[in-house]
Structures are given as C-alpha cells and as structure tokens.
Write an enzyme that holds these catalytic residues in place. Structure first.
Site, mmCIF file in Angstrom:
data_model
loop_
_atom_site.group_PDB
_atom_site.id
_atom_site.type_symbol
_atom_site.label_atom_id
_atom_site.label_comp_id
_atom_site.label_asym_id
_atom_site.label_seq_id
_atom_site.Cartn_x
_atom_site.Cartn_y
_atom_site.Cartn_z
ATOM 1 N N LYS A 183 123.865 50.773 22.101
ATOM 2 C CA LYS A 183 124.000 49.681 21.002
ATOM 3 C C LYS A 183 123.873 48.312 21.890
ATOM 4 O O LYS A 183 122.750 48.252 22.782
ATOM 5 C CB LYS A 183 125.476 49.581 20.492
ATOM 6 C CG LYS A 183 125.783 51.162 19.826
ATOM 7 C CD LYS A 183 126.685 51.219 19.097
ATOM 8 C CE LYS A 183 127.033 52.579 18.230
ATOM 9 N NZ LYS A 183 128.164 52.947 17.440
ATOM 10 N N GLU A 216 124.275 51.645 11.643
ATOM 11 C CA GLU A 216 124.511 50.213 11.748
ATOM 12 C C GLU A 216 123.198 49.428 11.470
ATOM 13 O O GLU A 216 123.329 48.327 10.795
ATOM 14 C CB GLU A 216 125.072 49.868 13.411
ATOM 15 C CG GLU A 216 126.366 50.397 13.451
ATOM 16 C CD GLU A 216 126.621 50.722 15.213
ATOM 17 O OE1 GLU A 216 125.616 50.447 15.877
ATOM 18 O OE2 GLU A 216 127.608 51.213 15.004
ATOM 19 N N ASN A 261 124.114 55.890 23.089
ATOM 20 C CA ASN A 261 123.539 55.084 22.393
ATOM 21 C C ASN A 261 124.229 53.717 22.811
ATOM 22 O O ASN A 261 125.543 53.503 22.498
ATOM 23 C CB ASN A 261 123.827 55.262 20.989
ATOM 24 C CG ASN A 261 123.274 53.924 19.962
ATOM 25 O OD1 ASN A 261 122.742 53.038 20.599
ATOM 26 N ND2 ASN A 261 123.563 53.984 18.598
ATOM 27 N N HIS A 282 119.835 54.342 12.680
ATOM 28 C CA HIS A 282 121.449 54.345 12.922
ATOM 29 C C HIS A 282 122.132 53.575 11.766
ATOM 30 O O HIS A 282 121.803 52.823 11.155
ATOM 31 C CB HIS A 282 121.572 53.851 13.872
ATOM 32 C CG HIS A 282 123.087 53.804 14.500
ATOM 33 N ND1 HIS A 282 124.185 53.276 14.269
ATOM 34 C CD2 HIS A 282 123.630 54.932 15.585
ATOM 35 C CE1 HIS A 282 125.094 53.602 14.575
ATOM 36 N NE2 HIS A 282 124.882 54.606 15.451
ATOM 37 N N GLY A 308 133.055 54.442 16.099
ATOM 38 C CA GLY A 308 133.662 53.493 16.701
ATOM 39 C C GLY A 308 135.081 53.288 16.066
ATOM 40 O O GLY A 308 135.874 52.194 16.524
ATOM 41 N N GLU A 321 125.835 61.514 11.994
ATOM 42 C CA GLU A 321 126.926 60.712 12.356
ATOM 43 C C GLU A 321 127.735 60.275 10.901
ATOM 44 O O GLU A 321 127.375 59.301 10.672
ATOM 45 C CB GLU A 321 126.471 59.369 12.989
ATOM 46 C CG GLU A 321 125.642 59.666 14.157
ATOM 47 C CD GLU A 321 125.504 58.533 15.224
ATOM 48 O OE1 GLU A 321 126.162 58.783 16.333
ATOM 49 O OE2 GLU A 321 125.055 57.402 14.987
ATOM 50 N N SER A 365 132.766 58.778 17.666
ATOM 51 C CA SER A 365 133.847 59.096 18.649
ATOM 52 C C SER A 365 133.969 60.056 19.326
ATOM 53 O O SER A 365 134.927 60.669 19.686
ATOM 54 C CB SER A 365 135.029 58.774 17.931
ATOM 55 O OG SER A 365 135.206 57.331 17.067
HETATM 56 P P1 13P Z 1 130.961 55.901 18.962
HETATM 57 O O1 13P Z 1 130.938 56.954 19.788
HETATM 58 O O2 13P Z 1 131.488 54.537 19.646
HETATM 59 O O3 13P Z 1 131.890 56.067 17.893
HETATM 60 O O4 13P Z 1 129.435 55.570 18.539
HETATM 61 C C1 13P Z 1 128.691 56.443 17.775
HETATM 62 C C2 13P Z 1 127.411 56.163 17.423
HETATM 63 O O5 13P Z 1 127.218 55.432 16.492
HETATM 64 C C3 13P Z 1 126.368 56.529 18.417
HETATM 65 O O6 13P Z 1 125.227 56.352 17.786
#
Ligand code: 13P
Length: 250
Positions: free
Chosen positions: A11, A96, A9, A94, A172, A166, A212
C-alpha cells in the site's frame, strides 16, 4: 496442482530507502520458498525493488496500472512504464481504489486489458463490504465484480490472471474471514470463472485470500483446498512476519 502465490501489498508504505532495507532483510528468509513470492510496492519503489530482487525468487509488482498506453492522464502510470521499471505483476481493483478513488468494474476491466497487453501478471481484487455479507449478498457481489473485470478477456489471458478475494470488512481490521468462509467464497468465485471459461481455466486459476492474513492464521487458511495463497497488507511490512507466511504456503 496450482502453485500457491503469496504477494505483499505494501500500500502507501516504505520510501525507496526503506524498501531496500525490507527486501534485503526478506530475501534470505524466503529463498527456499516453494510458492511464488511477490512484493507489490509503491510506484516510486519499483526500480529499487527490482534491482534488489534481481537474482532472487522475489518478483516485483505495482499496485495499479493506467488503462491507456500514454497521453493526457495526469497522475497515472502506464503498463510500459511499470515493465521498464521492473514490475512483473500488478494489483488491479483493490477495494481501497474502489472505495476512495472511484474504481469501478469498468475501469478494472480496462486496466486488466492494458496489463495483459503489456505482459504484466495481473492480480484482480474482488470482495464484499460488511453490509453485503450481512445481507447475504456476498456471492452476488463477487459474481458481478468477476464478470465485470473479465468482460471480453480471452480464456488465454484469463489463465494468466490471479484473483484475490478480499472481503472489505477483513482488510486492516484484524478480523479475518474464517477458513471456511474464505474457502466457500473462493469456491464460488471459481464456479463463476468456470461459467465464464470452463473447468480447465477455473481449475488452473490461482485465487488468493486477503484480509488480515498473518503469521498466525496462514496455516489454517492455506490448508483449505480452494485457497491458493494470499495478498497480504500489514503483515507484509515486516520481513519476519512475511517470511513466515511465505514459508507456510506449500
Ligand atoms: P491487511 O492484510 O492489512 O488486512 O490488508 C489486506 C489487503 O488489503 C491486501 O491487499
């Protein structure tokens, strides 16, 4: 046996030019992968990514999809637009989007309907906040999110859907759920799917871990019986790191 699926992803990272560079570097490194490989790129990268991924084992995904076919929805992108641009997968719900853009279980459900109607393979994200985990509400939160996302979705459509677990506190932050925590919660999510659709669908459904996940912790996570792959943020932006993760998912 469920075939593992590793999805990056990206982002809001990589312009189309940067996308071309990353995929050109990645493709030869993952060509012998035995799992499904997906890159979920920004909307404006989809066409470029699809062009570069043609003839490779990498599929392209988007990071959201509108809940309507077309119309007055400024800023939204429809499923038909994604398909025409070359997307095969789409991330829905997601954390976010839930945190910053008002996504709810209801809108996640509406987007899921739309993705399935248009032949996109959905990756539906669920996961608890830190406060939920600390107060013992992880299972309850995941149950509510899964039940909400799959409302009125048929078993045939549910079978085509991937869930990504997640935990929000692991995204992150460099803080990964332990292998056991991830396995346990994914097992719980599978039991919810079993209640909704029965054992056959639950046993066949692929449920990823995300948060992560990286080249160092992938082996431990993938060794867990319930974990069918990963949704990877930061580590998917570097070809070498993402390739290690992909090639570890057997
Ligand atoms: P990270 O791998 O940067 O922690 O992000 C995970 C994520 O949100 C994947 O959708």
């Amino acid at each position: 046996m469920r075939k593992p699926i590793i999805a990056g992803n990206w982002k809001m990272n990589k312009t189309a030019a940067e996308c071309r560079e990353l995929i050109a570097a990645l493709a030869p490194k993952v060509k012998d992968a035995t799992c499904d490989v997906v890159v979920c790129v920004p909307f404006t990268d989809i066409a470029a990514a699809a062009e570069l991924c043609r003839g490779t084992n990498i599929a392209v995904g988007a990071q959201n999809v509108a809940w309507a076919d077309c119309g007055a929805f400024t800023g939204e992108i429809s499923a038909a637009m994604l398909v025409e641009a070359g997307a095969e997968y789409v991330v829905i719900g997601h954390s976010e989007r839930r945190q910053y853009f008002g996504e709810t279980d209801k809108t996640v459900n509406a987007r899921l309907v739309q993705a399935l109607k248009n032949g996109l393979s959905p990756i539906v994200c669920v996961g608890e906040m830190l406060a939920d985990r600390e107060s013992g509400k992880t299972d309850e939160v995941c149950r509510t999110q899964v039940t909400g996302a799959f409302e009125n979705i048929s078993a045939v459509d549910a079978e085509k859907t991937v869930i990504a677990y997640e935990p929000v506190w692991a995204i992150g932050t460099g803080k990964t759920a332990t292998d056991e925590q991830a396995n346990e919660t994914i097992g719980h999510i599978r039991s919810v799917v079993c209640e909704l659709y029965g054992k056959k669908v639950a046993d066949g459904m692929r449920i990823q871990y995300g948060g992560s996940m990286n080249a160092k912790n992938v082996a431990g996570l993938m060794a867990q019986p319930e974990i069918d792959g990963g949704l990877i943020g930061g580590a998917s932006l570097k070809a070498d790191d993402f390739a290690i993760i992909v090639n570890a998912a057997k």
